[in-house]
Scaffold this motif. Structure first.
Motif, PDB file in Angstrom:
ATOM      1  N   ILE A 252       0.843  -1.198   0.000  1.00  0.00           N
ATOM      2  CA  ILE A 252       0.000   0.000   0.000  1.00  0.00           C
ATOM      3  C   ILE A 252       0.879   1.249   0.000  1.00  0.00           C
ATOM      4  O   ILE A 252       0.608   2.212  -0.734  1.00  0.00           O
ATOM      5  N   ALA A 253       1.946   1.233   0.788  1.00  0.00           N
ATOM      6  CA  ALA A 253       2.877   2.373   0.813  1.00  0.00           C
ATOM      7  C   ALA A 253       3.542   2.559  -0.547  1.00  0.00           C
ATOM      8  O   ALA A 253       3.708   3.691  -1.020  1.00  0.00           O
ATOM      9  N   LEU A 254       3.903   1.465  -1.202  1.00  0.00           N
ATOM     10  CA  LEU A 254       4.522   1.549  -2.524  1.00  0.00           C
ATOM     11  C   LEU A 254       3.544   2.115  -3.551  1.00  0.00           C
ATOM     12  O   LEU A 254       3.929   2.932  -4.402  1.00  0.00           O
ATOM     13  N   VAL A 255       2.293   1.700  -3.473  1.00  0.00           N
ATOM     14  CA  VAL A 255       1.272   2.246  -4.381  1.00  0.00           C
ATOM     15  C   VAL A 255       1.140   3.751  -4.154  1.00  0.00           C
ATOM     16  O   VAL A 255       1.144   4.537  -5.110  1.00  0.00           O
ATOM     17  N   ALA A 256       1.017   4.162  -2.892  1.00  0.00           N
ATOM     18  CA  ALA A 256       0.867   5.591  -2.583  1.00  0.00           C
ATOM     19  C   ALA A 256       2.091   6.374  -3.064  1.00  0.00           C
ATOM     20  O   ALA A 256       1.949   7.451  -3.660  1.00  0.00           O
ATOM     21  N   ARG A 257       3.269   5.833  -2.841  1.00  0.00           N
ATOM     22  CA  ARG A 257       4.509   6.505  -3.286  1.00  0.00           C
ATOM     23  C   ARG A 257       4.561   6.615  -4.810  1.00  0.00           C
ATOM     24  O   ARG A 257       4.955   7.645  -5.348  1.00  0.00           O
ATOM     25  N   SER A 258       4.179   5.550  -5.503  1.00  0.00           N
ATOM     26  CA  SER A 258       4.199   5.556  -6.970  1.00  0.00           C
ATOM     27  C   SER A 258       3.256   6.604  -7.536  1.00  0.00           C
ATOM     28  O   SER A 258       3.602   7.341  -8.458  1.00  0.00           O
ATOM     29  N   VAL A 259       2.055   6.686  -6.962  1.00  0.00           N
ATOM     30  CA  VAL A 259       1.085   7.680  -7.440  1.00  0.00           C
ATOM     31  C   VAL A 259       1.576   9.082  -7.112  1.00  0.00           C
ATOM     32  O   VAL A 259       1.506   9.988  -7.958  1.00  0.00           O
ATOM     33  N   ALA A 260       2.100   9.287  -5.907  1.00  0.00           N
ATOM     34  CA  ALA A 260       2.610  10.614  -5.530  1.00  0.00           C
ATOM     35  C   ALA A 260       3.743  11.039  -6.458  1.00  0.00           C
ATOM     36  O   ALA A 260       3.800  12.204  -6.895  1.00  0.00           O
ATOM     37  N   ARG A 261       4.618  10.120  -6.785  1.00  0.00           N
ATOM     38  CA  ARG A 261       5.730  10.433  -7.701  1.00  0.00           C
ATOM     39  C   ARG A 261       5.206  10.815  -9.086  1.00  0.00           C
ATOM     40  O   ARG A 261       5.682  11.766  -9.705  1.00  0.00           O
TER      41      ARG A 261
ATOM     42  N   ALA B 162      -8.000   9.044  -5.921  1.00  0.00           N
ATOM     43  CA  ALA B 162      -8.539  10.218  -6.608  1.00  0.00           C
ATOM     44  C   ALA B 162      -7.457  10.918  -7.432  1.00  0.00           C
ATOM     45  O   ALA B 162      -7.710  11.342  -8.570  1.00  0.00           O
ATOM     46  N   SER B 163      -6.252  11.029  -6.905  1.00  0.00           N
ATOM     47  CA  SER B 163      -5.138  11.629  -7.653  1.00  0.00           C
ATOM     48  C   SER B 163      -4.802  10.798  -8.878  1.00  0.00           C
ATOM     49  O   SER B 163      -4.595  11.333  -9.973  1.00  0.00           O
TER      50      SER B 163
ATOM     51  N   ARG C 112       5.718  14.364 -10.969  1.00  0.00           N
ATOM     52  CA  ARG C 112       6.294  14.430 -12.317  1.00  0.00           C
ATOM     53  C   ARG C 112       5.347  15.130 -13.281  1.00  0.00           C
ATOM     54  O   ARG C 112       5.776  15.939 -14.101  1.00  0.00           O
ATOM     55  N   ASP C 113       4.092  14.791 -13.180  1.00  0.00           N
ATOM     56  CA  ASP C 113       3.111  15.387 -14.078  1.00  0.00           C
ATOM     57  C   ASP C 113       2.991  16.890 -13.848  1.00  0.00           C
ATOM     58  O   ASP C 113       2.914  17.666 -14.801  1.00  0.00           O
ATOM     59  N   SER C 114       2.992  17.297 -12.585  1.00  0.00           N
ATOM     60  CA  SER C 114       2.885  18.737 -12.295  1.00  0.00           C
ATOM     61  C   SER C 114       4.139  19.492 -12.725  1.00  0.00           C
ATOM     62  O   SER C 114       4.090  20.690 -12.974  1.00  0.00           O
ATOM     63  N   ALA C 115       5.273  18.784 -12.864  1.00  0.00           N
ATOM     64  CA  ALA C 115       6.511  19.401 -13.337  1.00  0.00           C
ATOM     65  C   ALA C 115       6.619  19.340 -14.865  1.00  0.00           C
ATOM     66  O   ALA C 115       7.611  19.763 -15.433  1.00  0.00           O
TER      67      ALA C 115
END
Length: 161
Positions: A40-49, A141-142, A53-56
């Protein structure tokens, strides 16, 4: 599309075959719990990354396909956690008796429909569901917003050719 369907079937199939017997030693339960939490932490980290990246303005990370798989994996991991808690601690969930019930509950929580036929009763289950709701609101949602935008961009690129 077939590739995504195939991979989703594999993820859900794996959910149904993970051994969760009540007679297993406590260390195995602890290891499985740690693996689910790490997943679950890896999923959250992957989406956050990906959101960063997308916002940059970058798009060098996960593909649209990968992002979809990561998101579904997070939901399936919560289904596994829900079912595990229901199996190991009687009275934590009402109506959650099978793996299908666990998947049904995780998806209905994600979809915020909450029919009430399966619900958290105990404090551990309520804490788990609270974490699941936060995960759904923030991570899923993100990912969904990012996926929608990527699909639109892919469609626009195809039309431009």
């Amino acid at each position: 599309m077939w590739r995504l369907t195939w991979h989703l079937a594999l993820i859900i199939g794996a959910y149904y075959v993970v051994p969760l017997g009540e007679d297993q030693p406590g260390w195995l339960r602890a290891l499985r719990t740690a693996a689910v939490l790490a997943g679950i932490a890896l999923v959250a980290r992957s989406v956050a990354r990906e959101v960063r990246r997308d916002s940059a303005g970058e798009r060098s990370g996960l593909t649209t396909f990968g992002l979809a798989l990561v998101t579904v994996t997070g939901v399936v991991l919560f289904a596994l956690a829900d079912y595990s808690v229901a199996s190991w601690r009687e009275g934590e969930f009402a109506g959650l008796e099978t793996r299908t019930d666990g998947l049904y509950f995780a998806v209905s929580t994600l979809a915020t429909v909450g029919f009430g036929d399966v619900h958290a009763q105990g404090q551990l289950a309520r804490g788990l569901v609270l974490a699941q709701m936060v995960f759904n609101l923030v991570v899923v949602a993100s990912a969904a917003a990012l996926l929608a935008r990527r699909f639109r961009e892919d469609q626009a690129r195809r039309r431009a050719r």
